[in-house]
Design an enzyme around this catalytic site. Structure first.
Site, PDB file in Angstrom:
ATOM      1  N   GLU A  39       0.783  -1.126   0.180  1.00 26.92           N
ATOM      2  CA  GLU A  39      -0.095  -0.250  -0.009  1.00 26.92           C
ATOM      3  C   GLU A  39       1.100   1.022   0.145  1.00 26.92           C
ATOM      4  O   GLU A  39       1.942   1.251   0.706  1.00 26.92           O
ATOM      5  CB  GLU A  39      -0.906  -0.083   1.242  1.00 26.92           C
ATOM      6  N   LYS A  40       0.596   2.260  -0.953  1.00 32.85           N
ATOM      7  CA  LYS A  40       1.394   3.303  -0.865  1.00 32.85           C
ATOM      8  C   LYS A  40       1.114   4.540  -0.091  1.00 32.85           C
ATOM      9  O   LYS A  40       1.609   5.557   0.229  1.00 32.85           O
ATOM     10  CB  LYS A  40       1.485   3.743  -2.413  1.00 32.85           C
ATOM     11  N   GLY A  44      -6.830   0.901   4.108  1.00 28.91           N
ATOM     12  CA  GLY A  44      -8.273   1.006   3.941  1.00 28.91           C
ATOM     13  C   GLY A  44      -8.412   1.840   2.620  1.00 28.91           C
ATOM     14  O   GLY A  44      -9.656   1.793   2.261  1.00 28.91           O
ATOM     15  N   ALA A 118       4.221  -0.278  -5.893  1.00 27.55           N
ATOM     16  CA  ALA A 118       4.616  -1.600  -6.530  1.00 27.55           C
ATOM     17  C   ALA A 118       4.459  -1.455  -8.200  1.00 27.55           C
ATOM     18  O   ALA A 118       3.506  -0.633  -8.666  1.00 27.55           O
ATOM     19  CB  ALA A 118       3.587  -2.992  -6.321  1.00 27.55           C
ATOM     20  N   GLY A 186     -21.468  18.233 -11.465  1.00 28.14           N
ATOM     21  CA  GLY A 186     -21.682  16.745 -11.628  1.00 28.14           C
ATOM     22  C   GLY A 186     -22.856  16.366 -10.540  1.00 28.14           C
ATOM     23  O   GLY A 186     -22.650  16.791  -9.433  1.00 28.14           O
ATOM     24  N   HIS A 463     -43.208  -5.065  14.408  1.00 26.62           N
ATOM     25  CA  HIS A 463     -44.141  -3.829  14.139  1.00 26.62           C
ATOM     26  C   HIS A 463     -43.736  -2.936  15.542  1.00 26.62           C
ATOM     27  O   HIS A 463     -43.781  -3.544  16.465  1.00 26.62           O
ATOM     28  CB  HIS A 463     -45.648  -4.160  14.245  1.00 26.62           C
TER      29      HIS A 463
END
Length: 487
Positions: A39-40, A44, A118, A186, A463
């Site tokens: 992981e770089k 998470g 990697a 967006g 309920h």
């Protein structure tokens, strides 16, 4: 190999520690494989650190403030003071708890953790460049690899994220003061979720969307309550426009310029005539036009793995790429770009590598939009089912007929179930309304198990609960709903 470089070996190399990668690594460790996870950035991945978790934390916090401020009908009169810096600090604490938990779980399952970047050398070798000055690099030889490098925000021309007024979703979640105004470019799920957060904080929000409505890909009846609630919150919409540039206003915010898209502005957009340039003065502009796969940092072509014209790594139902012993999972493996889909793909890849007969059926993967109200879907829509050759029957139950929804003060929306008319098998469902993200799980299970309308309707639901609406929708499809009129 570089002189002095250390070479180690591993059964499974996992690149990327997001929801796809860390889940794949843990599952592979559970299956007694030797696993190395690279992981770089942060364990998470985007989801836990900069996306799903922090955004939902702020959505929850702003919902609480908004509900308290607008609960006069319940006899509650309040004027909450918003401390965004404190809110962000709390959000960061939640993130830290989860990310540290991921690291502990990986170590507990004998996963070797490497911090660095990697790159493939060939189809059985990768080099890892370690983070930090003088940390060097090492070579890893692997039997199998799982690529889970995720995705990053798409950047549009003239809107560089390095420019302070221009925000991507990660940067928007890190603001420590409430902007007076915000332009969101967006109206997809990220744009709409964050537009709601800032509107509830008191920001004047305007959403620019090149298409004719919000949330492309979702049916109009699902979008309608979300659009209405957003408008009630004071969010303005400008449909039929694309953001083209921005200009500094000499210390008084910025001016965002938008040009007309191919179609005219519709669906309650600007009163300006279609074809006119649009200018909006604001403090910040949030660009949320989608995400793209991170596959261009891997030298993946050196491993012989093929990508499509959008940069996604194509896989089969078992996660295999064009190279049999290299797998891909999560956003980098294509749509739908959902954390839970990535986790499921990571598990499948690990199990296939371990020799188990695993495969992923995408039909029962739910999709959720955490707008106000929430939208959740699973399986086929009525249109999709018809296109697949099914004669369908549908059942709907409105939340305005739900006693529990009424007691929460949130009764917009409905539950809709789609089933095969011939045998009653549940083919899909859609929900817009309170806790849709939680309610969809029952219907996902129905699709996965091949349950029928009778199965759902005959299951006694507590309920008063929102989940009764699922039962009533199934009964409505069968023609004997109690608390709504049958079709």
């Amino acid at each position: 190999m570089v002189v002095g470089d250390v070479t180690t070996g591993t059964d499974v190399l996992v690149i990327g520690a997001g929801p796809a990668g860390y889940v794949a690594a843990i599952r592979a460790g559970q299956l007694d494989l030797d696993v190395t996870l690279v992981e770089k950035d942060a364990y998470g991945g985007t989801c836990l650190n900069y996306g799903c978790i922090p955004s939902k934390a702020l959505i929850t916090a702003t919902d609480i403030a908004h509900e308290a401020a607008t609960a006069e009908e319940m006899g509650i009169h309040a004027d909450p003071a918003i401390d965004l810096a404190g809110m962000v600090e709390w959000k960061d604490g939640v993130v830290e708890q989860l990310t540290s938990g991921v690291e502990k779980l990986c170590k507990a399952n004998q996963v070797t953790l490497l911090e660095g970047t990697a790159r493939f050398v060939d189809d059985h070798t990768a080099r890892v460049s370690h983070s930090g000055e003088g940390q060097g690099s090492e070579t890893l030889e692997f039997e199998h690899a799982i690529v889970a490098t995720g995705s990053r925000p798409i950047q549009i021309p003239n809107f560089e994220y390095a420019d302070e007024p221009v925000l991507n979703s990660r940067q928007a979640l890190e603001l420590d003061s409430v902007p007076d105004s915000l332009v969101v470019v967006g109206a997809g799920y990220i744009g709409m979720e964050l537009a709601g957060v800032f509107a509830k904080l008191g920001t004047d929000v305007t959403v620019i969307e090149m298409l004719e409505s919000i949330l492309p890909g979702y049916d109009d009846d699902l979008k309608r309550p979300v659009k209405k609630r957003a408008t009630d919150l004071g969010i303005d919409f400008e449909f039929g426009y694309t953001a083209s540039e921005w200009h500094d206003r000499d210390g008084d915010g910025i001016r965002v310029v938008a040009e007309p898209a191919d179609q005219a502005a519709t669906d309650g957009g600007s009163e300006q005539a279609a074809g006119e340039r649009l200018t909006l003065d604001t403090d910040h502009v949030l660009v949320a036009v989608g995400r793209q796969p991170v596959s261009d940092t891997l030298a993946i072509e050196d491993a012989g793995v093929e990508t499509n014209d959008r940069g996604f790594i194509e896989t089969d139902a078992r996660g295999r790429t064009s190279v049999d012993h290299i797998f891909a999972a999560g956003d980098v493996a294509g749509d739908p770009m959902l954390a839970h889909k990535g986790s499921a793909e990571g598990k499948v890849a690990a199990e296939v590598i371990a020799g188990e007969p695993a495969a992923l059926d995408h039909q029962a993967i739910p999709a959720v939009v955490f707008t106000d109200p929430e939208i959740a879907t699973v399986g086929m829509t009525e249109t999709e089912a018809a296109e697949a050759g099914f004669e369908t029957v549908t059942g709907t139950f409105p939340f305005r007929a739900s006693g529990r929804a009424l007691t929460t003060g949130d009764s917009d929306g409905f539950v809709k179930i789609v089933a095969d008319e011939a045998d009653g098998y549940v083919l899909g469902a859609s929900i817009v309304g309170p806790e849709a993200s939680e309610l969809i799980a029952e219907l996902g299970l129905a699709v996965e198990l091949g349950a029928t309308l009778e199965d759902v309707a005959a299951t006694v639901h507590a309920h008063p609960t929102l989940s009764e609406s699922v039962m009533e929708a199934a009964e409505n499809a069968l023609g004997h709903a109690i608390h709504t009129l049958n079709r």
